[in-house]
Design an enzyme around this catalytic site. Structure first.
Site, mmCIF file in Angstrom:
data_model
loop_
_atom_site.group_PDB
_atom_site.id
_atom_site.type_symbol
_atom_site.label_atom_id
_atom_site.label_comp_id
_atom_site.label_asym_id
_atom_site.label_seq_id
_atom_site.Cartn_x
_atom_site.Cartn_y
_atom_site.Cartn_z
ATOM 1 N N TYR A 33 38.616 39.752 37.175
ATOM 2 C CA TYR A 33 37.420 40.214 37.876
ATOM 3 C C TYR A 33 37.785 40.899 39.170
ATOM 4 O O TYR A 33 38.943 40.838 39.617
ATOM 5 C CB TYR A 33 36.455 39.041 38.134
ATOM 6 C CG TYR A 33 36.899 38.085 39.224
ATOM 7 C CD1 TYR A 33 37.960 37.207 39.027
ATOM 8 C CD2 TYR A 33 36.275 38.070 40.461
ATOM 9 C CE1 TYR A 33 38.369 36.340 40.027
ATOM 10 C CE2 TYR A 33 36.677 37.201 41.472
ATOM 11 C CZ TYR A 33 37.721 36.340 41.247
ATOM 12 O OH TYR A 33 38.134 35.490 42.242
ATOM 13 N N ARG A 52 43.808 47.301 41.735
ATOM 14 C CA ARG A 52 44.131 45.902 41.441
ATOM 15 C C ARG A 52 43.581 45.488 40.084
ATOM 16 O O ARG A 52 44.225 44.750 39.340
ATOM 17 C CB ARG A 52 43.587 44.993 42.550
ATOM 18 C CG ARG A 52 44.069 43.555 42.411
ATOM 19 C CD ARG A 52 43.724 42.717 43.618
ATOM 20 N NE ARG A 52 42.294 42.604 43.789
ATOM 21 C CZ ARG A 52 41.707 42.044 44.852
ATOM 22 N NH1 ARG A 52 42.435 41.541 45.831
ATOM 23 N NH2 ARG A 52 40.393 41.969 44.936
ATOM 24 N N ARG A 100 37.686 31.165 17.941
ATOM 25 C CA ARG A 100 38.583 30.525 18.892
ATOM 26 C C ARG A 100 39.979 30.297 18.301
ATOM 27 O O ARG A 100 40.132 29.604 17.293
ATOM 28 C CB ARG A 100 37.994 29.190 19.362
ATOM 29 C CG ARG A 100 38.810 28.563 20.488
ATOM 30 C CD ARG A 100 38.195 27.254 20.974
ATOM 31 N NE ARG A 100 38.999 26.699 22.048
ATOM 32 C CZ ARG A 100 40.149 26.046 21.864
ATOM 33 N NH1 ARG A 100 40.613 25.851 20.649
ATOM 34 N NH2 ARG A 100 40.841 25.594 22.898
ATOM 35 N N LYS A 149 44.183 38.525 39.315
ATOM 36 C CA LYS A 149 42.848 38.051 39.695
ATOM 37 C C LYS A 149 42.084 37.595 38.447
ATOM 38 O O LYS A 149 41.200 38.292 37.941
ATOM 39 C CB LYS A 149 42.105 39.156 40.449
ATOM 40 C CG LYS A 149 40.900 38.660 41.225
ATOM 41 C CD LYS A 149 40.480 39.668 42.263
ATOM 42 C CE LYS A 149 39.153 39.340 42.915
ATOM 43 N NZ LYS A 149 39.158 38.091 43.683
ATOM 44 N N GLU A 182 47.397 30.558 50.649
ATOM 45 C CA GLU A 182 46.234 31.375 51.020
ATOM 46 C C GLU A 182 45.006 30.491 50.986
ATOM 47 O O GLU A 182 45.096 29.297 50.708
ATOM 48 C CB GLU A 182 46.086 32.562 50.046
ATOM 49 C CG GLU A 182 45.873 32.129 48.596
ATOM 50 C CD GLU A 182 45.772 33.287 47.609
ATOM 51 O OE1 GLU A 182 45.354 34.391 47.995
ATOM 52 O OE2 GLU A 182 46.096 33.053 46.426
ATOM 53 N N LEU A 207 47.023 36.091 45.961
ATOM 54 C CA LEU A 207 46.359 37.315 45.520
ATOM 55 C C LEU A 207 46.607 38.389 46.582
ATOM 56 O O LEU A 207 46.403 38.124 47.775
ATOM 57 C CB LEU A 207 44.851 37.074 45.377
ATOM 58 C CG LEU A 207 44.119 38.279 44.788
ATOM 59 C CD1 LEU A 207 44.327 38.338 43.280
ATOM 60 C CD2 LEU A 207 42.644 38.245 45.115
HETATM 61 N N1 PMP Z 1 42.860 35.181 47.700
HETATM 62 C C1 PMP Z 1 42.057 34.669 46.766
HETATM 63 C C2 PMP Z 1 42.533 33.501 45.968
HETATM 64 C C3 PMP Z 1 40.786 35.232 46.535
HETATM 65 O O1 PMP Z 1 39.979 34.717 45.591
HETATM 66 C C4 PMP Z 1 40.357 36.320 47.336
HETATM 67 C C5 PMP Z 1 38.985 36.907 47.169
HETATM 68 N N2 PMP Z 1 38.799 37.488 45.948
HETATM 69 C C6 PMP Z 1 41.239 36.820 48.290
HETATM 70 C C7 PMP Z 1 42.487 36.238 48.453
HETATM 71 C C8 PMP Z 1 40.861 38.002 49.156
HETATM 72 O O2 PMP Z 1 40.944 39.196 48.417
HETATM 73 P P1 PMP Z 1 40.042 40.458 48.781
HETATM 74 O O3 PMP Z 1 40.323 40.784 50.208
HETATM 75 O O4 PMP Z 1 40.489 41.506 47.854
HETATM 76 O O5 PMP Z 1 38.616 40.026 48.560
#
Ligand code: PMP
Length: 291
Positions: A33, A52, A100, A149, A182, A207
């Site tokens: 997503y 991305r 499935r 993601k 993070e 991410l």
């Molecule tokens: N890390 C994670 C695990 C996230 O879910 C997000 C938000 N989607 C981010 C970092 C920040 O990414 P972005 O700046 O692209 O929203």
């Protein structure tokens, strides 16, 4: 409120929109997503979000469901139909629907594409930014490819729930060595007492945030020193300032970590400045006039 949802080529009423019960996104979290900020009816940093998305799909060997241009039109049209001026647009692509089975059917599937857009209470978000948020640290129990993601967000759900129970607005995830990876849905930053910024380097453990990337460009233009390296919870607790970045919150000040005040316990001056600068640098898509 989302009123119209894009599902596989059709704009459907929210209450009636749905995907198949054997969608692999539903059964295996076999889906990716993107969330893009909408500001003045325009998409913020669309190019980076599309880059991305394409990378996430490629890593999972899910084909691009349509051209980037067509996906961009879906995003814009969903924003337009929902009359979103300030808010978010969410795009999900799953591998598709099949009986499935762990194994992916030979020949592949037609990906499922869903797009939603909704307004965000901008005043509420500014209030949150003005007071700053509390952070709770928790062990990072996610998998080894956090750079993709995927919708496999259960560890993030549990972490954010645990944080909320403690009155914290975000969870910071900590690896086995004691370093912050993070936030559960954001990238984590601290400001050293020297004024230099620190955020973890990209790699499998985090991410690569679009907001993070754009902010790095802001820092370089403003000649603000930055070190991309891991930092420990203790270092963060002793930092001058702390904040998180995400498309939904841009630069959001952190005023405490595990109930320990950061700096003077209020949003830091540099953090506030970066929050303002962010939108001067972020890419805005072509104009669209909400009705
Ligand atoms: N890390 C994670 C695990 C996230 O879910 C997000 C938000 N989607 C981010 C970092 C920040 O990414 P972005 O700046 O692209 O929203």
């Amino acid at each position: 409120m989302t009123r119209v949802v894009y599902v596989n080529g059709r704009y459907m009423r929210y209450a009636e929109a749905g995907v198949h019960v054997e969608d692999r996104g539903f059964q295996f979290a076999d889906a990716i997503y993107e969330v893009c900020e909408v500001s003045e009816g325009r998409l913020v940093d669309e190019t980076q979000h599309m880059d991305r998305l394409a990378r996430s799909l490629a890593e999972l060997r899910i084909p691009m469901p349509m051209s980037r241009r067509a996906l961009g039109l879906v995003l814009r049209e969903t924003v337009r139909r929902n009359r979103v001026k300030t808010g978010l647009v969410y795009l999900q692509v799953s591998r598709g629907t099949a009986p499935r089975d762990f194994l992916i059917p030979a020949g592949g599937l037609a990906p499922t594409v869903v797009c939603l857009a909704r307004r965000v209470d901008a005043a509420g978000r500014e209030q949150r930014a003005a007071s700053g948020i509390a952070v709770k640290t928790l062990p990072d129990i996610r998998w080894g490819r956090c750079d993709i993601k995927t919708v496999m967000l259960l560890p993030a759900v549990l972490a954010k729930e645990a944080a909320a129970t403690d009155g914290a607005g975000e969870a910071w995830l900590v690896d086995a060595e004691g370093f912050v990876t993070e936030g559960a849905s954001s990238n984590a930053w601290i400001v050293e007492r020297s004024g230099a910024l620190v955020t973890r380097q990209t790699g499998d453990a985090i991410l690569p945030g679009v907001t993070r990337r754009t902010l790095l460009d802001v820092l370089s233009r403003e000649n603000i020193p930055i070190s991309e390296r891991p930092f420990r919870v203790e270092e963060a607790r002793a930092a001058q300032e702390a904040f998180i970045t995400s498309a939904s919150g841009t630069v959001m000040p952190v005023v405490s970590i595990d109930k320990v005040a950061i700096g003077d316990g209020r949003p830091g001056a540099l953090t506030r400045r970066l929050r303002t600068l962010f939108h001067q640098f972020a890419e805005l898509s072509d104009q669209y006039h909400p009705r």
